[in-house]
Design an enzyme around this catalytic site. Sequence first.
Site, PDB file in Angstrom:
ATOM      1  N   PRO A  67      58.245  32.208  47.240  1.00 15.55           N
ATOM      2  CA  PRO A  67      58.021  33.617  47.538  1.00 15.55           C
ATOM      3  C   PRO A  67      56.894  33.888  48.538  1.00 15.55           C
ATOM      4  O   PRO A  67      55.866  33.203  48.542  1.00 15.55           O
ATOM      5  CB  PRO A  67      57.671  34.225  46.171  1.00 15.55           C
ATOM      6  CG  PRO A  67      57.285  33.068  45.321  1.00 15.55           C
ATOM      7  CD  PRO A  67      58.058  31.897  45.821  1.00 15.55           C
ATOM      8  N   ASN A  68      57.153  34.878  49.372  1.00 11.79           N
ATOM      9  CA  ASN A  68      56.217  35.406  50.367  1.00 11.79           C
ATOM     10  C   ASN A  68      56.024  34.499  51.589  1.00 11.79           C
ATOM     11  O   ASN A  68      55.354  34.885  52.537  1.00 11.79           O
ATOM     12  CB  ASN A  68      54.847  35.727  49.733  1.00 11.79           C
ATOM     13  CG  ASN A  68      54.980  36.778  48.646  1.00 11.79           C
ATOM     14  OD1 ASN A  68      55.508  37.857  48.899  1.00 11.79           O
ATOM     15  ND2 ASN A  68      54.535  36.478  47.436  1.00 11.79           N
TER      16      ASN A  68
ATOM     17  N   ARG B 127      50.984  37.327  56.944  1.00 10.99           N
ATOM     18  CA  ARG B 127      50.348  37.506  55.645  1.00 10.99           C
ATOM     19  C   ARG B 127      49.074  36.664  55.553  1.00 10.99           C
ATOM     20  O   ARG B 127      49.109  35.455  55.727  1.00 10.99           O
ATOM     21  CB  ARG B 127      51.352  37.054  54.584  1.00 10.99           C
ATOM     22  CG  ARG B 127      50.825  36.790  53.226  1.00 10.99           C
ATOM     23  CD  ARG B 127      51.852  35.958  52.442  1.00 10.99           C
ATOM     24  NE  ARG B 127      51.369  35.643  51.144  1.00 10.99           N
ATOM     25  CZ  ARG B 127      51.543  34.468  50.550  1.00 10.99           C
ATOM     26  NH1 ARG B 127      52.212  33.512  51.149  1.00 10.99           N
ATOM     27  NH2 ARG B 127      51.061  34.245  49.359  1.00 10.99           N
TER      28      ARG B 127
ATOM     29  N   TYR C 254      46.627  31.378  55.482  1.00  9.12           N
ATOM     30  CA  TYR C 254      47.893  30.655  55.681  1.00  9.12           C
ATOM     31  C   TYR C 254      48.196  30.338  57.145  1.00  9.12           C
ATOM     32  O   TYR C 254      49.195  29.675  57.423  1.00  9.12           O
ATOM     33  CB  TYR C 254      49.048  31.470  55.064  1.00  9.12           C
ATOM     34  CG  TYR C 254      48.889  31.653  53.568  1.00  9.12           C
ATOM     35  CD1 TYR C 254      49.001  30.570  52.707  1.00  9.12           C
ATOM     36  CD2 TYR C 254      48.588  32.905  53.021  1.00  9.12           C
ATOM     37  CE1 TYR C 254      48.830  30.720  51.339  1.00  9.12           C
ATOM     38  CE2 TYR C 254      48.422  33.067  51.656  1.00  9.12           C
ATOM     39  CZ  TYR C 254      48.546  31.973  50.817  1.00  9.12           C
ATOM     40  OH  TYR C 254      48.371  32.122  49.461  1.00  9.12           O
TER      41      TYR C 254
ATOM     42  N   ASN D  73      57.487  23.893  48.835  1.00 14.86           N
ATOM     43  CA  ASN D  73      56.295  24.721  48.691  1.00 14.86           C
ATOM     44  C   ASN D  73      56.709  25.847  47.739  1.00 14.86           C
ATOM     45  O   ASN D  73      57.319  26.825  48.165  1.00 14.86           O
ATOM     46  CB  ASN D  73      55.821  25.289  50.032  1.00 14.86           C
ATOM     47  CG  ASN D  73      54.534  26.101  49.849  1.00 14.86           C
ATOM     48  OD1 ASN D  73      54.165  26.452  48.718  1.00 14.86           O
ATOM     49  ND2 ASN D  73      53.856  26.406  50.947  1.00 14.86           N
TER      50      ASN D  73
ATOM     51  N   ALA E 292      53.634  30.848  44.855  1.00 12.09           N
ATOM     52  CA  ALA E 292      53.035  31.291  43.590  1.00 12.09           C
ATOM     53  C   ALA E 292      53.719  30.687  42.369  1.00 12.09           C
ATOM     54  O   ALA E 292      53.087  30.543  41.305  1.00 12.09           O
ATOM     55  CB  ALA E 292      53.060  32.812  43.516  1.00 12.09           C
TER      56      ALA E 292
ATOM     57  N   GLU F 225      55.460  17.820  47.430  1.00  9.40           N
ATOM     58  CA  GLU F 225      54.961  19.186  47.211  1.00  9.40           C
ATOM     59  C   GLU F 225      53.954  19.525  48.315  1.00  9.40           C
ATOM     60  O   GLU F 225      53.047  18.736  48.576  1.00  9.40           O
ATOM     61  CB  GLU F 225      54.287  19.247  45.834  1.00  9.40           C
ATOM     62  CG  GLU F 225      53.671  20.597  45.496  1.00  9.40           C
ATOM     63  CD  GLU F 225      52.972  20.573  44.127  1.00  9.40           C
ATOM     64  OE1 GLU F 225      52.998  19.523  43.439  1.00  9.40           O
ATOM     65  OE2 GLU F 225      52.379  21.607  43.770  1.00  9.40           O
TER      66      GLU F 225
ATOM     67  N   HIS G 224      51.386  22.560  49.957  1.00 13.79           N
ATOM     68  CA  HIS G 224      50.707  23.862  49.969  1.00 13.79           C
ATOM     69  C   HIS G 224      49.984  23.976  51.300  1.00 13.79           C
ATOM     70  O   HIS G 224      49.269  23.041  51.692  1.00 13.79           O
ATOM     71  CB  HIS G 224      49.695  23.978  48.828  1.00 13.79           C
ATOM     72  CG  HIS G 224      50.293  23.732  47.489  1.00 13.79           C
ATOM     73  ND1 HIS G 224      51.004  24.695  46.812  1.00 13.79           N
ATOM     74  CD2 HIS G 224      50.326  22.622  46.714  1.00 13.79           C
ATOM     75  CE1 HIS G 224      51.433  24.190  45.668  1.00 13.79           C
ATOM     76  NE2 HIS G 224      51.051  22.934  45.588  1.00 13.79           N
TER      77      HIS G 224
ATOM     78  N   ARG H 102      40.445  27.395  45.969  1.00 13.70           N
ATOM     79  CA  ARG H 102      40.705  28.829  45.814  1.00 13.70           C
ATOM     80  C   ARG H 102      40.499  29.258  44.355  1.00 13.70           C
ATOM     81  O   ARG H 102      39.829  28.563  43.602  1.00 13.70           O
ATOM     82  CB  ARG H 102      42.119  29.132  46.340  1.00 13.70           C
ATOM     83  CG  ARG H 102      42.253  28.760  47.835  1.00 13.70           C
ATOM     84  CD  ARG H 102      43.607  29.084  48.387  1.00 13.70           C
ATOM     85  NE  ARG H 102      43.869  30.525  48.317  1.00 13.70           N
ATOM     86  CZ  ARG H 102      45.070  31.076  48.494  1.00 13.70           C
ATOM     87  NH1 ARG H 102      46.110  30.293  48.767  1.00 13.70           N
ATOM     88  NH2 ARG H 102      45.232  32.379  48.416  1.00 13.70           N
TER      89      ARG H 102
HETATM   90  C1  DHK Z   1      51.276  29.686  48.920  1.00 18.58           C
HETATM   91  C2  DHK Z   1      51.214  30.774  48.129  1.00 18.58           C
HETATM   92  O1  DHK Z   1      51.976  31.844  48.385  1.00 18.58           O
HETATM   93  C3  DHK Z   1      50.282  30.881  46.998  1.00 18.58           C
HETATM   94  O2  DHK Z   1      50.788  31.659  45.945  1.00 18.58           O
HETATM   95  C4  DHK Z   1      49.842  29.522  46.482  1.00 18.58           C
HETATM   96  C5  DHK Z   1      50.563  28.422  48.596  1.00 18.58           C
HETATM   97  C6  DHK Z   1      49.422  28.622  47.633  1.00 18.58           C
HETATM   98  C7  DHK Z   1      50.183  27.665  49.850  1.00 18.58           C
HETATM   99  O3  DHK Z   1      49.020  27.359  50.064  1.00 18.58           O
HETATM  100  O4  DHK Z   1      51.089  27.363  50.637  1.00 18.58           O
HETATM  101  O5  DHK Z   1      48.803  29.680  45.554  1.00 18.58           O
END
Ligand code: DHK
Length: 157
Positions: free
Chosen positions: A11-12, A19, A24, A75, A78, A99, A101, A108
Amino acid sequence: MSGVIYIVNGPNLNLLGAREPDIYGHETLDDVHRLCEKTASASGLKVKFLQSNAEHQLIDWIQEARKKALAIVINPAAYSHTSVAILDALKSFDGIVAEVHLSNIHRRESFRHRSFVSTRADCVIAGCGISGYRFAIEFIAQQHKNYKNCAILPQLS
Ligand code: DHK
């Protein structure tokens, strides 16, 4: 479909670049897709690049990968920190799981420090930005080369 890596984004991540770019980065999900294609093709592999905001969709793709992919780069965003269902789906997958991130989740908020997925992952990459996807694919390519004839790899259709 041998030689395929499923790249599963949670998500996101569709908002990547727009964002919280201080966390990110400025690259978009299309940039990540291009990087994954380029990295995989250098090792003679292909990617299926996926993103969803819905937990059930991520699980359906992981289940689909059981018969179609040699590896999953995930990835979970959340869902890393909440989803036993995604962990269980990954446990049903016999191939390599990497995995990724983008951010260093350990620097964090404390609720981000635990990832359920890490208990299944063969490698975990955090804090390298989008290069993390490249490192994950390079890891998979190396493992694939080393273990190509190993009986524990899934039967690919
Ligand atoms: C991405 C997200 O959207 C967060 O909810 C995670 C992760 C971290 C990332 O670092 O890619 O906590």
